[in-house]
Design a protein around this motif. Structure first.
Motif: not given
Length: 141
Positions: A85, A123, A82, A72
């Motif tokens: 994620v 996020l 990214k 993160i």
């Protein structure tokens, strides 16, 4: 417990007189060792030892958490992190939707843009949406 105690006594009783009245010192000690071994075996069999979790399990959990936190942090600046994620979010939606195409469409609707603190705010909003979707899917089951 009482039955096992009786069995232990029955097994050890013949060796006790030998340990006391035998003429040879060596025979006495052998009888004592046999009695002690039998009693120790019964005691250890009856003892309840508490479960102590392995250190590896706790360490692995901590390593997973630290790895995710590092990803993160890297996602604030880099596009590869990214994507990691987003792939994790895709896995969550694949479990919820049970259809890869629907899951991809749901993840594409979630926009995570920006960098730095803006990324973390985006996020956080996306994770709230994912949490709501997961709770909604649980309710429909």
């Amino acid at each position: 417990m009482k039955l096992r105690l009786n069995i232990a006594l029955i097994l050890t009783v013949p060796f006790v007189p030998v340990a006391i009245f035998a003429a040879s010192y060596l025979v006495r000690w052998i009888a004592v060792l046999i009695v002690g071994t039998i009693l120790l075996a019964f005691i250890l069999e009856e003892a309840e030892l508490p479960y102590i979790p392995k250190r590896g399990e706790q360490k692995r959990r901590r390593e997973d958490f630290e790895r995710l936190a590092d990803i993160i942090k890297m996602a604030k600046k880099g596009s590869v992190a990214k994507q990691i994620v987003l792939d994790s979010l895709l896995e969550i939606y694949e479990i919820v939707e049970e259809d890869r195409e629907k899951a991809k469409a749901r993840v594409e609707n979630l926009k995570i843009t920006g960098s730095g603190n803006k990324f973390l705010e985006d996020l956080e909003k996306v994770l709230e949406i994912v949490e709501a979707d997961v709770n909604e899917s649980r309710g429909s089951l």
